[in-house]
Write a protein that holds these residues in place. Structure first.
Motif, PDB file in Angstrom:
ATOM      1  N   PRO A  71       0.821  -1.219   0.000  1.00  8.01           N
ATOM      2  CA  PRO A  71       0.000   0.000   0.000  1.00  8.01           C
ATOM      3  C   PRO A  71       0.856   1.271   0.000  1.00  8.01           C
ATOM      4  N   PRO A  72       0.363   2.347  -0.618  1.00  7.22           N
ATOM      5  CA  PRO A  72       1.097   3.623  -0.622  1.00  7.22           C
ATOM      6  C   PRO A  72       1.396   4.080   0.805  1.00  7.22           C
ATOM      7  N   GLY A  73       2.605   4.571   1.011  1.00  4.02           N
ATOM      8  CA  GLY A  73       3.003   5.090   2.308  1.00  4.02           C
ATOM      9  C   GLY A  73       3.571   4.050   3.253  1.00  4.02           C
ATOM     10  N   GLU A  74       3.486   2.776   2.896  1.00  2.00           N
ATOM     11  CA  GLU A  74       4.012   1.705   3.750  1.00  2.00           C
ATOM     12  C   GLU A  74       5.507   1.518   3.480  1.00  2.00           C
ATOM     13  N   VAL A  75       6.156   0.819   4.390  1.00  2.00           N
ATOM     14  CA  VAL A  75       7.555   0.449   4.192  1.00  2.00           C
ATOM     15  C   VAL A  75       7.632  -0.428   2.953  1.00  2.00           C
ATOM     16  N   LEU A  76       8.644  -0.200   2.132  1.00  2.00           N
ATOM     17  CA  LEU A  76       8.752  -0.931   0.865  1.00  2.00           C
ATOM     18  C   LEU A  76       9.381  -2.311   1.069  1.00  2.00           C
ATOM     19  N   ARG A  77       8.701  -3.097   1.879  1.00  2.00           N
ATOM     20  CA  ARG A  77       9.099  -4.471   2.174  1.00  2.00           C
ATOM     21  C   ARG A  77       7.811  -5.251   2.408  1.00  2.00           C
ATOM     22  N   CYS A  78       7.737  -6.457   1.881  1.00  2.00           N
ATOM     23  CA  CYS A  78       6.535  -7.280   2.020  1.00  2.00           C
ATOM     24  C   CYS A  78       6.309  -7.651   3.480  1.00  2.00           C
ATOM     25  N   ALA A  79       5.120  -7.365   3.973  1.00  2.00           N
ATOM     26  CA  ALA A  79       4.767  -7.712   5.354  1.00  2.00           C
ATOM     27  C   ALA A  79       4.648  -9.219   5.531  1.00  2.00           C
ATOM     28  N   ALA A  80       4.311  -9.942   4.472  1.00  2.00           N
ATOM     29  CA  ALA A  80       4.107 -11.387   4.568  1.00  2.00           C
ATOM     30  C   ALA A  80       5.415 -12.173   4.532  1.00  2.00           C
ATOM     31  N   CYS A  81       6.319 -11.792   3.615  1.00  2.00           N
ATOM     32  CA  CYS A  81       7.534 -12.609   3.468  1.00  2.00           C
ATOM     33  C   CYS A  81       8.840 -11.843   3.686  1.00  2.00           C
ATOM     34  N   GLY A  82       8.767 -10.533   3.898  1.00  2.00           N
ATOM     35  CA  GLY A  82       9.955  -9.748   4.224  1.00  2.00           C
ATOM     36  C   GLY A  82      10.853  -9.378   3.064  1.00  2.00           C
ATOM     37  N   VAL A  83      10.452  -9.690   1.854  1.00  2.00           N
ATOM     38  CA  VAL A  83      11.256  -9.391   0.662  1.00  2.00           C
ATOM     39  C   VAL A  83      11.084  -7.910   0.302  1.00  2.00           C
ATOM     40  N   PRO A  84      12.184  -7.227  -0.085  1.00  2.00           N
ATOM     41  CA  PRO A  84      12.050  -5.833  -0.518  1.00  2.00           C
ATOM     42  C   PRO A  84      11.102  -5.720  -1.723  1.00  2.00           C
ATOM     43  N   ALA A  85      10.308  -4.659  -1.711  1.00  2.00           N
ATOM     44  CA  ALA A  85       9.329  -4.441  -2.787  1.00  2.00           C
ATOM     45  C   ALA A  85      10.022  -4.026  -4.074  1.00  2.00           C
ATOM     46  N   ARG A  86       9.301  -4.222  -5.170  1.00  2.00           N
ATOM     47  CA  ARG A  86       9.774  -3.727  -6.473  1.00  2.00           C
ATOM     48  C   ARG A  86       8.678  -2.850  -7.058  1.00  2.00           C
ATOM     49  N   LEU A  87       9.099  -1.900  -7.874  1.00  2.00           N
ATOM     50  CA  LEU A  87       8.156  -1.003  -8.539  1.00  2.00           C
ATOM     51  C   LEU A  87       7.437  -1.780  -9.635  1.00  2.00           C
ATOM     52  N   ALA A  88       6.123  -1.925  -9.511  1.00  2.00           N
ATOM     53  CA  ALA A  88       5.329  -2.679 -10.482  1.00  2.00           C
ATOM     54  C   ALA A  88       4.851  -1.794 -11.615  1.00  2.00           C
ATOM     55  N   SER A  89       4.562  -0.537 -11.317  1.00  2.00           N
ATOM     56  CA  SER A  89       4.154   0.423 -12.348  1.00  2.00           C
ATOM     57  C   SER A  89       4.316   1.831 -11.790  1.00  2.00           C
ATOM     58  N   GLY A  90       4.320   2.794 -12.708  1.00  2.00           N
ATOM     59  CA  GLY A  90       4.460   4.184 -12.301  1.00  2.00           C
ATOM     60  C   GLY A  90       5.733   4.826 -12.803  1.00  2.00           C
TER      61      GLY A  90
END
Length: 103
Positions: A71-90
């Motif tokens: 979600p926007p404004g959240e830490v860029l890390r998956c809450a479920a598995c702890g993997v750093p997020a990646r930019l999917a679009s934008g």
């Protein structure tokens, strides 16, 4: 972009282009207002009378492991598995539509 529009117009024997629709992502590094100003100042030839419609695309982040949306404004890390997020679009700059007059 102008070269691509002219190429598409020539391929369809268009006599004029009336409108272009461009999607600009929030993370693309392109300022929509400056893009519109540059387009207005530089349009010529088949693009001389064309209008520009700019659509903004917000950034969307997701987990590359489980595809969970971050979600926007959240830490860029998956809450479920702890993997750093990646930019999917934008981060895109896309020519979405060309409206042209074809005989």
């Amino acid at each position: 972009m102008a070269d691509r529009v002219e190429q598409e117009a020539r391929a369809r024997s268009a006599t004029s282009v009336s409108r272009l629709t461009v999607r600009i992502g929030a993370m693309s590094g392109v300022e929509p207002e400056l893009f519109a100003t540059a387009f207005t100042l530089c349009r010529e030839g088949i693009l001389a009378g064309a209008e520009l419609d700019i659509r903004r695309a917000e950034a969307a982040w997701e987990c590359p492991a489980c595809a969970a949306a971050i979600p926007p404004g959240e830490v860029l890390r998956c809450a479920a598995c702890g993997v750093p997020a990646r930019l999917a679009s934008g981060d895109e700059i896309l020519l979405e539509q060309i409206e042209m007059e074809v005989p």
